[in-house]
Design a protein around this motif. Sequence first.
Motif, PDB file in Angstrom:
ATOM      1  N   TYR A   1       0.919  -1.108   0.095  1.00  0.00           N
ATOM      2  CA  TYR A   1       0.123  -0.027  -0.073  1.00  0.00           C
ATOM      3  C   TYR A   1       0.936   1.193  -0.088  1.00  0.00           C
ATOM      4  O   TYR A   1       0.611   2.133  -0.747  1.00  0.00           O
ATOM      5  CB  TYR A   1      -0.996  -0.149   1.336  1.00  0.00           C
ATOM      6  CG  TYR A   1      -1.767   1.014   1.653  1.00  0.00           C
ATOM      7  CD1 TYR A   1      -3.162   1.288   1.229  1.00  0.00           C
ATOM      8  CD2 TYR A   1      -1.298   2.264   2.540  1.00  0.00           C
ATOM      9  CE1 TYR A   1      -3.928   2.175   1.706  1.00  0.00           C
ATOM     10  CE2 TYR A   1      -1.929   3.157   2.787  1.00  0.00           C
ATOM     11  CZ  TYR A   1      -3.268   3.405   2.570  1.00  0.00           C
ATOM     12  OH  TYR A   1      -4.215   4.318   2.864  1.00  0.00           O
TER      13      TYR A   1
ATOM     14  N   LYS B   1      -3.036  15.092  -1.338  1.00  0.00           N
ATOM     15  CA  LYS B   1      -3.547  14.012  -0.350  1.00  0.00           C
ATOM     16  C   LYS B   1      -4.803  14.171   0.104  1.00  0.00           C
ATOM     17  O   LYS B   1      -5.069  15.310   1.000  1.00  0.00           O
ATOM     18  CB  LYS B   1      -2.220  13.917   0.604  1.00  0.00           C
ATOM     19  CG  LYS B   1      -2.286  12.909   1.644  1.00  0.00           C
ATOM     20  CD  LYS B   1      -0.900  12.945   2.190  1.00  0.00           C
ATOM     21  CE  LYS B   1      -1.186  12.096   3.497  1.00  0.00           C
ATOM     22  NZ  LYS B   1       0.146  12.018   4.418  1.00  0.00           N
TER      23      LYS B   1
ATOM     24  N   ARG C   1      -6.051  11.308   2.074  1.00  0.00           N
ATOM     25  CA  ARG C   1      -6.447  10.339   3.042  1.00  0.00           C
ATOM     26  C   ARG C   1      -6.724  10.799   4.477  1.00  0.00           C
ATOM     27  O   ARG C   1      -6.139  11.835   4.660  1.00  0.00           O
ATOM     28  CB  ARG C   1      -5.058   9.567   3.116  1.00  0.00           C
ATOM     29  CG  ARG C   1      -4.744   8.550   2.153  1.00  0.00           C
ATOM     30  CD  ARG C   1      -3.441   7.809   2.074  1.00  0.00           C
ATOM     31  NE  ARG C   1      -2.411   8.748   1.309  1.00  0.00           N
ATOM     32  CZ  ARG C   1      -1.282   8.546   1.629  1.00  0.00           C
ATOM     33  NH1 ARG C   1      -0.807   7.830   2.486  1.00  0.00           N
ATOM     34  NH2 ARG C   1      -0.487   9.435   0.915  1.00  0.00           N
TER      35      ARG C   1
END
Length: 440
Positions: A10, A438, A440
């Motif tokens: 990942y 990003k 996340r």
Amino acid sequence: MSVKTPRQYYDEVLGALQDHHKAFNRYIPLIASENVPSPAVREALTTDFGNRYAEGWVGERVYAGCEWIDKVESICIDLEKRLFRAEFVDPRPISGVVSNLVVYTAFTEPGDTIMALPITCGGHITYGRKNLGGTAGAVTGLEVEYLPLDYEELNIDVDKTAQRLMKLVEDGKAPKLVIFGGSVFPFPHPVEELAGVFHDAGTMIHYDSAHVSGLIAGGKFQDPLREGVDTVTVSTHKTFFGPQHGTVLSWDKYAEPIKKATLPGLVSNHHLHALAGVAIASAEMLQFGEAYAEQVIKNSKALGQALYERGFKVLAEHKGFTESHILLIDITKYGDGGSVEKQLEKAGIIINRNLLPWDVKEGRHYMNPGGIRLGTAELTRLGMKETEMVEVAELMKRIVVDGDPPEKVQGDAAELRSGFEKVQYCFENATKAYEYVKIR
Ligand SMILES: Cc1ncc(COP(=O)(O)O)c(C=O)c1O
């Protein structure tokens, strides 16, 4: 031997994505089939549209939950109709390849003859014969006869095409479809000159605008629908403003077979996040397309001239090298296309090797061809103009002609790029062109 954990894989994938973005912050991107989308288009790609289905036509879906999808898709259709002055638009094919397949499916039967440029002369793999694994032959079962290319003019030879067509008609093999367009497409094709003879022979005329869609939308290339073509396919991400997707343009009389070939024929989900991106890109095109397309062509002419003056054999010099975003260069004086591509890549100059029309006859192969192909669309979208094209030519010359080690040139290439960090010809550009986002 230790096996990597899922988390390590990942992290590796996410790391590779970040590294890719970092590299593109330095690169001089000259791949003719690529471009960089605006932040608004990238935003659309991250939305929930990408998780949905909307089978059917706007207002006639067979899934619930499509209210805003319908709204966006109908805006996309309206915008593409305006940009290309098309009566009918099907924006659902998910790529240029699928768009061409839609046209084959709608208007040909296996065993039919079509005419198109061979791959060696700039034709795309979707027009390829069965023995080459090309889409037309291997997937749709079509017999492909070649359009003759004039090597000097880098364009389809009108007289020889008419003769070849007559011979096919005499032999009882009148083509069902002819394809204009290709992947090496420096000059407008003689559509107007040949539309009459093809239509008289009962041949439908298809124009694959994949490479030049943004130039046509900007009004700076030929206008195929006014020159007599029946269908046009679009790739939305080469000279157009992205993201990767397709479209078929045509006339109302051909709407039903095209719609049916697309669905149920060739799509189920149609990448709705990308379709939203195309709608945004189309609005940008409508506002900024003319200025952008004009600059793309100025830039490719300037790059051609600057390279030519520095010892590169840029083809079609007598015609100003190009009327599109594309330049084709015979690189045999300095090596082969494959090795030149690799050397330039080490300096962050990203181009692709390309077959020259006579390469195969001279024993050269597509992995080590005699040519390279350059495109100026992405550098133009980053705001570069003619002055920067001269600088790009100089960087390329230092590596290819002077033999400087690419490592010595890499820093100068990155420095040139550092002045062009944001996408231009768009409404908003707060985020840098290749910034890694990003969430996340
Ligand atoms: C002439 C031509 N047609 C079609 C395509 C395929 O387009 P896509 O990559 O959108 O499937 C390409 C791709 O490079 C192309 O050059």
